[in-house]
Design a protein around this motif. Structure first.
Motif, PDB file in Angstrom:
ATOM      1  N   ASP A  97      15.560 -33.485   6.866  1.00 23.37           N
ATOM      2  CA  ASP A  97      16.649 -33.678   5.912  1.00 23.37           C
ATOM      3  C   ASP A  97      16.374 -32.905   4.620  1.00 23.37           C
ATOM      4  OD1 ASP A  97      18.771 -34.539   4.428  1.00 23.37           O
ATOM      5  OD2 ASP A  97      18.353 -36.675   4.673  1.00 23.37           O
ATOM      6  N   GLU A  98      17.244 -31.959   4.333  1.00 20.36           N
ATOM      7  CA  GLU A  98      17.060 -31.127   3.142  1.00 20.36           C
ATOM      8  C   GLU A  98      17.306 -31.920   1.860  1.00 20.36           C
ATOM      9  OE1 GLU A  98      18.140 -26.638   1.610  1.00 20.36           O
ATOM     10  OE2 GLU A  98      19.129 -27.457   3.376  1.00 20.36           O
ATOM     11  N   LYS A  99      18.157 -32.938   1.912  1.00 17.80           N
ATOM     12  CA  LYS A  99      18.405 -33.761   0.724  1.00 17.80           C
ATOM     13  C   LYS A  99      17.145 -34.512   0.303  1.00 17.80           C
ATOM     14  CE  LYS A  99      23.252 -34.613   1.735  1.00 17.80           C
ATOM     15  NZ  LYS A  99      24.230 -35.626   2.153  1.00 17.80           N
ATOM     16  N   VAL A 100      16.344 -34.888   1.274  1.00 16.68           N
ATOM     17  CA  VAL A 100      15.139 -35.663   0.988  1.00 16.68           C
ATOM     18  C   VAL A 100      13.964 -34.756   0.633  1.00 16.68           C
ATOM     19  CG1 VAL A 100      13.469 -37.294   1.957  1.00 16.68           C
ATOM     20  CG2 VAL A 100      15.887 -37.549   2.479  1.00 16.68           C
TER      21      VAL A 100
ATOM     22  N   GLY B  18      14.046 -31.179   0.477  1.00 13.79           N
ATOM     23  CA  GLY B  18      14.354 -29.886  -0.131  1.00 13.79           C
ATOM     24  C   GLY B  18      13.812 -28.733   0.697  1.00 13.79           C
ATOM     25  N   SER B  19      13.087 -27.844   0.045  1.00 14.99           N
ATOM     26  CA  SER B  19      12.563 -26.664   0.746  1.00 14.99           C
ATOM     27  C   SER B  19      11.390 -27.001   1.666  1.00 14.99           C
ATOM     28  CB  SER B  19      12.128 -25.609  -0.273  1.00 14.99           C
ATOM     29  OG  SER B  19      11.055 -26.102  -1.058  1.00 14.99           O
ATOM     30  N   TYR B  20      10.878 -28.217   1.587  1.00 11.86           N
ATOM     31  CA  TYR B  20       9.740 -28.620   2.424  1.00 11.86           C
ATOM     32  C   TYR B  20      10.164 -29.222   3.761  1.00 11.86           C
ATOM     33  CZ  TYR B  20       7.091 -27.970  -1.831  1.00 11.86           C
ATOM     34  OH  TYR B  20       6.526 -27.436  -2.950  1.00 11.86           O
TER      35      TYR B  20
END
Length: 149
Positions: A101-104, A106-108
């Motif tokens: 999940d990118e919202k949680v 981000g880039s990781y």
């Protein structure tokens, strides 16, 4: 090297480790639950109806009953581990979803390849868990009468 004495010392060490683990795990979960609800958690309380003690005893009493009621505890532990494998799938799927999940994150966040690998591993774990649970339960049902006193 140590012969018979080595076997006895090793056995005593395993028994001591088992007792230590039983106390540590139940106390740690009682502390965790008490902290979650904001209750004072300490072994120094004089009041026995403190929620911390109640949680601890509620955790310990079923273990004592199981040990007292059943003749063979090892098959019960194996059944519990097989059930634990099934239950493990729920937090595992949550973690896999969160890791992508990118919202949680981000880039990781995990990329597509890692997500596919994670889901493949989850499916493999689930299939082994189902297999071990079925084997465990069928063994338990076939020898049901031998567990009791």
């Amino acid at each position: 090297l140590a012969g018979r004495a080595g076997i006895i010392i090793f056995s005593l060490g395993l028994i001591a480790a088992g007792f230590l683990a039983a106390v540590t795990i139940s106390l740690a979960s009682a502390y965790g639950i008490s902290e979650y609800f904001g209750w004072k958690a300490s072994l120094n309380h004089k009041k026995l109806l403190n929620p911390f003690y109640v949680i601890y005893f509620v955790e310990v009493i079923p273990a004592v009953v199981i040990i007292a009621a059943f003749r063979q505890v090892v098959p019960i532990m194996i059944d519990a581990m097989a059930l634990n494998g099934l239950v493990l799938v729920f937090p595992l799927t949550l973690l896999i979803k969160l890791s992508g999940d990118e919202k949680v994150l981000g880039s990781y966040k995990n990329g597509k390849k890692r997500q596919i690998a994670a889901w493949a591993m989850a499916i493999i774990i689930l299939s082994f868990a189902v297999f071990s649970f079925v084997i465990s339960i069928s063994r338990t049902l076939l020898s049901y009468g031998t567990y009791f006193l």
